[in-house]
Write an enzyme that holds these catalytic residues in place. Structure first.
Site: not given
Lengths: 258, 211
Positions: B84, B191, B193
């Protein structure tokens, strides 16, 4: 083009999921962590938890739930219910939630939206609003009033005007929950969902009333919503998330297929 | 203290724990640290985060981490993953607050246009799941389906001068770089994650590049 999101909603009271969920085997249906993991594996695009524990002393239990959920699922999730101060927001976000959902707390103190957006970024501030059709068109140009305190307290505020105010204050998303449709399974209130989608330029989440897959398609098309919350539609085993997604995908709705 | 396997760079902003939790889930030991020495001695370094470019650069510079990342991590060929804001600060400058960035990749960071190709209002920031198109057979995409959706939250995007660095693209008003790579340096605008199984797979693939 972004995929339309399907967001299961879990109501949590004192650390337990409250709505009866009949279809799961080998899953503790009252356990919010197990339920979150189940819906995550099923392909939920996001999950929302509403803490309906009223009292402050139980807040700590919810924070523990948030921490445990954050270790188990790797999609965004949001937490709402009773968040009133910047510290409330910070606590939930630090525990691992991607977003916070503020409702009555934002009506009572609109600055909470601005403070939250400034401290943590607009992307994690969801303004949730309960709306109800109103008869008085002079006071409510959109035809809908904002209600707070779980549907008990009318605010005298017009729904569309409040949504625009929320955007100005820094909300990153708006969740529009129709009190009239909630629990009816008659479909989302497309009129107010569409009106708010047109009035703001942040994502709008439709909530309240989903009873069949077609209702989601309507919310995404006629309603102009970017995401839709589902609860009883999936909790009672009538439809699994992959079935909903296949239905929408087959009808040309951009969906994340997993 | 033993050298960390993976250092997650702590620059005093953003929720860094989500990346740590994803790594733990995959079974990779990691450490969130702002200490230059710990970052230097790690086998791989991740720069995650949400937030503004200006604040991120100010925080990195204040801690002297700009030079560590530039010279001792990326410049030294240590496996590096930016996520990001971690992709955006690699460029020379960002339109967000006219910020001077690390400059390890030639190019700049631009804001999404206010309207899309058809003239309709574009919602900025982009918040949600977007399709990522793989442009090269980069190993980080092993086992990740072409066109898989990943979770984005961004108002700005990286524009490297050398388009050869762009290993994946996405469409949001414009076609933009979703991921870039050069040697052991990798960075994604989305992202990993928070992107479900596809994101975890990419994170796992990145971790496997550690010696």
């Amino acid at each position: 083009m972004l995929a339309k999101r399907i967001i299961p909603c879990l109501d949590v009271r004192a650390g337990r999921v409250t709505k009866g969920i009949r279809f799961l085997e080998n899953v503790d249906v009252g356990d919010p962590v197990a339920m979150a993991r189940y819906y995550y594996e099923q392909g939920a695009d996001e999950i929302v938890f509403y803490d309906i524990t009223a009292s402050n002393e139980r807040r700590g239990i919810m924070i523990e739930v948030v921490r445990a959920v954050a270790r188990e699922i790797f999609i965004p999730f949001s937490v709402g219910g009773g968040l009133r101060t910047l510290d409330d927001l910070r606590e939930v976000l630090l525990a691992g939630a991607e977003k916070v959902s503020i409702d009555s707390g934002a009506v009572r103190n609109p600055e909470l939206i601005a403070q939250g957006a400034s401290a943590f970024g607009s992307q994690c501030i969801v303004l949730s609003m309960q709306v109800k059709r109103a008869a008085d068109s002079a006071q409510f140009p959109s035809g809908y009033e904002v209600i707070i305190d779980g549907g008990r307290t009318p605010t005298g505020m017009d729904a569309v005007q409040w949504s625009q105010r929320g955007e100005e204050l820094g909300a990153g998303e708006l969740c529009v929950n129709s009190i009239d449709r909630d629990g009816t399974r008659l479909g989302y209130d497309l009129e107010i969902t569409h009106a708010i989608s047109q009035a703001v330029s942040i994502p709008v989440i439709a909530s309240g009333g989903a009873g069949e897959p077609e209702h989601l398609r309507e919310a995404f098309t006629a309603g102009g919503a970017d995401a839709a919350i589902v609860a009883s539609l999936i909790h009672y085993g009538d439809y699994a998330i992959p079935v909903l997604k296949r239905y929408l995908h087959d009808r040309g709705v951009e969906i994340r297929m997993t | 203290m033993a050298a960390p396997i993976i250092a997650i760079v702590d620059y005093g902003a953003g929720n860094l724990a989500s990346v740590a939790r994803a790594l733990e889930h995959l079974g990779y030991p990691c450490e969130i640290t702002g200490q230059a020495e710990r970052i230097r001695s790690a086998r791989a370094v991740i720069l995650p985060g949400v937030g503004a470019a200006g604040a991120t650069m100010a925080n990195l510079c204040e801690r002297g981490l700009d030079r560590v990342l530039k010279e001792e991590v990326i410049g030294a060929g240590k496996p590096f993953l930016g996520i990001c804001i971690g992709i955006q600060v690699l460029l020379q400058s960002s339109a967000e607050g006219n910020t001077k960035c690390l400059g390890v990749v030639r190019g700049s960071v631009r804001r999404f246009p206010p309207v899309d190709e058809t003239g309709r209002t574009l919602k900025v920031p982009q918040i949600g799941w977007n399709r990522v198109h793989q442009l090269k057979g980069h190993p980080v995409f092993d086992g990740v389906p072409e066109g898989a959706h990943f979770y984005f939250v961004n108002s700005y995007y990286a524009v490297p001068d050398d388009s050869e660095l762009v290993i994946a693209s996405a469409q949001y008003g414009v076609t933009f770089a979703a991921a870039i790579a050069r040697g052991a340096m990798l960075a994604s605008q989305f992202h990993l994650e928070k992107s479900g199984a596809a994101g975890l797979k990419m994170l796992d693939n990145f971790c496997r590049t550690m010696k």
